[in-house]
Write an enzyme that holds these catalytic residues in place. Structure first.
Site, PDB file in Angstrom:
ATOM      1  N   ASP A 214      11.779  -6.643  -4.579  1.00 51.74           N
ATOM      2  CA  ASP A 214      12.437  -7.347  -5.244  1.00 51.74           C
ATOM      3  C   ASP A 214      13.569  -8.540  -5.970  1.00 51.74           C
ATOM      4  O   ASP A 214      13.880  -9.442  -5.978  1.00 51.74           O
ATOM      5  CB  ASP A 214      12.362  -6.762  -6.687  1.00 51.74           C
TER       6      ASP A 214
ATOM      7  N   ASP B 265      -4.241  -1.407  -4.841  1.00 56.86           N
ATOM      8  CA  ASP B 265      -4.253  -0.882  -3.063  1.00 56.86           C
ATOM      9  C   ASP B 265      -4.516   0.377  -3.232  1.00 56.86           C
ATOM     10  O   ASP B 265      -4.325   0.974  -1.412  1.00 56.86           O
ATOM     11  CB  ASP B 265      -2.396  -1.357  -3.173  1.00 56.86           C
TER      12      ASP B 265
END
Length: 899
Positions: A606, A181
């Site tokens: 998550d 990223d």
């Protein structure tokens, strides 16, 4: 087949018939598949009744005792100190409520095991549907995420990739992806080096059955490396591969300097070119103005790096660069490619030397877009992988979590391919860590959670998703509902429901249990984006992820042998489409991050992603393998550990104040599962009451009062009953979870440390964000270097002052000062009240015992406290003394009593 192309394999159809168009001869009938007995791939083992029954009885007994104790406390106030009594009552009621939320989901713990031999027999053994015995297992895409090569060393990431490429899974069915990223050329070139080294490392692992297959971990193992190795050339091969790995490490560690020198050389060449052009335009004389050339970063082939440059500029910065996708290892051939003797390399005769497909992905980033951090990167990888390999299952790993057990993927596949596996959205593996200090001072292993709470959730609707070490069903990530979502009902969710009618629905109705793909009016471009290639891959992924329909009891299955078709090689249009779906604009006006993929809006994406799946009716499974499936690293420094806990707690507060609060869940979220998710959002708020209660003993000492009028028999009996039952419950939890008593005690200690620091800060940060829209970040203010670089636990002793230390330190100092004051008052009193001193001192020592690891962390290696601790302690002591003198000044009566 799902979209009116091949209806006989549509969702909801339980059976199929072998026919010639499926590739079966006229002599193949249903009896070849249906008459043989069913052999399960997994086993669910309940906790023995001699442990579980007393465990449940003790929970009920403690619930009853808590009820009567709270009733007694309310009915017997302390008239002399109503304020002290009121504070204690409120805290105790909250603690009872918090304990109930924590203990209820633990009523049905289970253990599970897998049968790898049965998996091999079912999917890789010659049969009527698979004459050559090729692998009929579905494909798996493995995702690794990284963002900054300075914080996440490329060598660590490269070792993780090598462990994935060497995993024991059909090579043609396995694909690996890394999401960078940050768009760093250092990560890109490190991955290229890793692929080159994998060409010898992976066959070496297969030849000698190496475990673990992370080279750094393997060569760090202490002991005899030749143990259980039968080949006579193992020692020679190991020596050669160790030398190759050492050279590989030198190349990786030297990449920053290589990249810098290359950039300087190319930039100097460009500067000379510009200077020559300027001189040519200026009649051969040097220009008066200096020549300015952009300091670009260059690739090895002499072209500009499209990602982030060493000297960032427009279109080449961390948050502003083009999308990059490079297939570094091509799609392997369908047939094994055997090695041969090579004088320059190892003898790989009889060893398959293929390596799985591997791709480097860095999504496009532009200014003005919210890129959603890790969740956005994962969703970009989901789309790119769907175009390139479209594995129906996705394994998600952090860059520092590597495959420790090469059979881990097969272990997870046992659950997905077992009967009823089509209703499982993900398989969560426990997190195991290396490099933790032997005493595990700050409960870094977190075994109480991973071996206790998660096993218990496995007996309900399934464990939480914890961010890494998780194998997803791709179809579930796409936001679809599971088949037969109402098949099991009840508080625990283990009771078989009777067949009933499912009411019709609309796409916006969350109460339906049918998969969205069963609707002919499904608007895929609106939900998933405008990529036709991606939208066509959805149905294929769902179909390939089904279990085999090789028995009459299997519902929603696929025919045996249907996944034997080889994967086609990648072409330029396919790769171009994969680049298009990782562009920054692709998610605009779609449901990515809202209902599809990793969910946006929380730092703990998550937990939210797993919650959304459970909320649709999916189930998850906790897979604990005999040999750890994955291993990783964790911060062992006190400050880093607290900041890690702060991030988790902040995410929980965000969840509580969002629409992902379990109170708002659908009816498909089982009751006890709802309690578990509700506890996830509420637990940080316990810190308010915990901190208050930690100061109560000091308040008792300062005021000379206690939370009850006197230590009578009723109070002591209730306290003894509650304490004994809690101790017995904890011992039985230790028994069925397999954790150690020391691990349990470390967890209790860090619960108080984290609750009085990181959790409290998270609540403050969350409330300010919700009420006032103010963002607060807790950063380090001072740092000190490690004292011994050779000590692997040197980081444990580094003292980094942070604002999170203030409250725990205040609690410690206040309780110590209060103990001295309380003891002095009692000793020199004419009528000493030893009962009140004993009660207050007991609770003060309880607080200080839990704070012991915190004190030890502040002392560093040699037991020396930083100067700032002395200053803070002195200020607190003086302040408390002045407050005490002001509140309770000495008078003549007290002086006469003293005389």
């Amino acid at each position: 087949w799902l979209f009116e192309t091949k209806g006989k394999y549509g969702i909801g159809n339980a059976f199929w018939s072998p026919s010639e168009e499926d590739g079966y001869g006229p002599d193949v009938s249903m009896s070849d598949f249906m008459d043989k007995p069913w052999k399960p791939l997994t086993r669910k083992i309940k906790v023995p009744a001699q442990i579980l029954s007393p465990y449940r009885v003790l929970i009920i007994m403690r619930l009853v005792a808590l009820f009567f104790f709270m009733l007694w406390r309310v009915q017997n106030p302390n008239e002399d100190a109503m304020w002290l009594w009121g504070i204690s009552i409120v805290c105790e009621i909250w603690f009872a409520f918090s304990w109930i939320l924590d203990i209820l989901p633990k009523l049905n713990p289970v253990h599970r095991s897998t049968d790898l031999q049965a998996l091999k027999e079912k999917f890789e053994t010659p049969s009527a549907a698979n004459p050559q015995g090729r692998s009929d297992l579905p494909g798996v895409d493995v995702f690794v995420s990284t963002a900054d090569p300075e914080k996440e060393p490329p060598l660590v990431t490269a070792n993780t990739i090598l462990s994935i490429l060497a995993a024991e899974y059909p090579i043609e069915k396995l694909s690996a992806y890394i999401s960078d990223d940050g768009g760093a050329i250092l990560t890109f070139e490190a991955m290229a080096e890793a692929v080159r080294f994998a060409e010898v490392w992976v066959p070496f692992c297969r030849k000698h059955n190496i475990e673990p297959r992370n080279p750094d971990s393997y060569f760090s193992i202490k002991g005899d490396p030749t143990r259980n190795k039968k080949r006579p050339d193992f020692v020679k091969d190991r020596r050669w591969i160790k030398r190759e790995y050492d050279e590989f490490k030198v190349r990786i560690n030297g990449l920053p300097e290589v990249i810098r020198r290359r950039a300087e050389a190319y930039n100097n060449r460009e500067r000379m070119k510009e200077k020559a052009l300027a001189m040519e335009k200026n009649g051969g004389s040097a220009p008066k103005e200096p020549i300015n050339v952009t300091k670009a970063t260059w690739m090895a082939d002499g072209t500009h790096w499209p990602g982030t440059w060493l000297h960032p500029t427009a279109d080449h910065a961390k948050g502003d660069h083009a999308g990059i996708l490079q297939v570094m290892s091509k799609v392997p051939e369908n047939d094994p490619v055997m090695g041969y003797p090579d004088e320059k390399r190892l003898d790989f005769t009889g060893v398959d030397i293929r390596i799985p497909m591997f791709a480097y992905v860095s999504r496009e980033k532009r200014k003005g877009y919210d890129h959603q951090k890790k969740a956005g990167a994962m969703n970009g990888m989901v789309r790119a992988s769907a175009i390139l390999s479209n594995g129906p299952f996705i394994l998600n790993l952090d860059c520092d979590h590597y495959i420790y057990n090469s059979l881990a993927i097969r272990e997870g596949m046992c659950f997905m391919m077992d009967r009823g596996g089509d209703r499982i959205c993900y398989i969560q593996f426990p997190q195991r860590f290396e490099g933790i200090d032997p005493s595990d001072r700050y409960a870094n292993h977190n075994t109480v959670f991973f071996d206790g709470n998660m096993r218990a959730l496995d007996g309900i609707q399934g464990p939480f998703y914890v961010g890494t070490g998780c194998m997803f069903r791709r179809y579930a990530l796409y936001g679809f509902n599971p088949p037969r979502a109402n098949e099991y009902i009840g508080v625990i969710g283990q009771k078989k429901a009777k067949a009933g009618h499912i009411p019709p629905r609309t796409d916006d109705d969350d109460s339906d249990t049918r998969p969205l793909t069963s609707h002919p009016d499904l608007d895929l471009p609106r939900k998933f984006g405008n990529s036709t290639m991606f939208n066509e891959s959805i149905a294929v992924a769902e179909y390939q992820g089904r279990p085999l329909a090789d028995h009459i009891s299997v519902k929603n299955g696929r025919p045996p042998g249907s996944l034997l078709v080889p994967r086609p090689p990648l072409d330029a249009p396919t790769v171009a489409e994969a680049v298009a779906v990782i562009s920054c604009w692709y998610e605009d006006k779609t449901e990515w991050g809202d209902r599809i993929g990793w969910i946006y809006g929380s730092v703990t994406e998550d937990v939210v992603t797993g919650y959304r799946m459970h909320n649709r009716g999916w189930r998850s499974v906790y897979c604990v393998t005999k040999r750890d499936a994955f291993r990783g690293s964790a911060p062992i420094n006190l400050t880093d550990r607290l900041h890690q806990v702060l991030r988790w707690a902040t995410g929980s507060v965000e969840i509580f104040f969002s629409r992902n609060n379990a109170i708002l869940g659908t009816r498909r979220l089982k009751f006890l599962q709802r309690m578990a998710y509700l506890n996830t959002g509420i637990y940080p708020f316990t810190s308010i009451f915990l901190v208050t209660y930690c100061f109560l003993p000091a308040m008792c000492h300062f005021s000379g009062k206690f939370i009850v009028p006197n230590l009578n028999i009723a109070f002591l009996c209730y306290l003894l009953t509650i304490t004994v039952t809690l101790t017995l419950i904890s011992l039985l939890e230790v028994k069925w979870s397999g954790i150690g008593l020391e691990e349990w005690w470390r967890n209790e200690q860090f619960w108080v440390i984290g609750g009085s620091s990181a959790h409290l800060a998270a609540v403050l940060q969350g409330l300010l964000k919700v009420i006032a829209g103010i963002e607060i970040s807790f950063t380090l203010t001072t740092k000190s270097a490690a004292e011994d670089d050779e000590d692997m636990y040197a980081d444990l002793y580094i003292i980094k002052w942070t604002s999170l230390f203030i409250v725990p330190l205040t609690i410690i100092v206040v309780n110590i000062v209060a103990l001295v004051i309380g003891a002095s008052r009692t000793i020199y009193s004419v009528l000493p009240q030893w009962g009140k001193l004993l009660g207050g001192s007991f609770f003060s020592f309880w607080v200080l015992a839990h704070m012991y690891p915190f004190c030890k962390g502040l002392m560093g290696r040699r037991g020396k406290l930083p100067t700032i601790i002395y200053v803070w302690t002195g200020l607190l002591s003086i302040t408390l003394s002045l407050i005490w003198v002001t509140v309770s000044p000495p008078d003549k009566t007290n002086e006469m009593e003293g005389q």
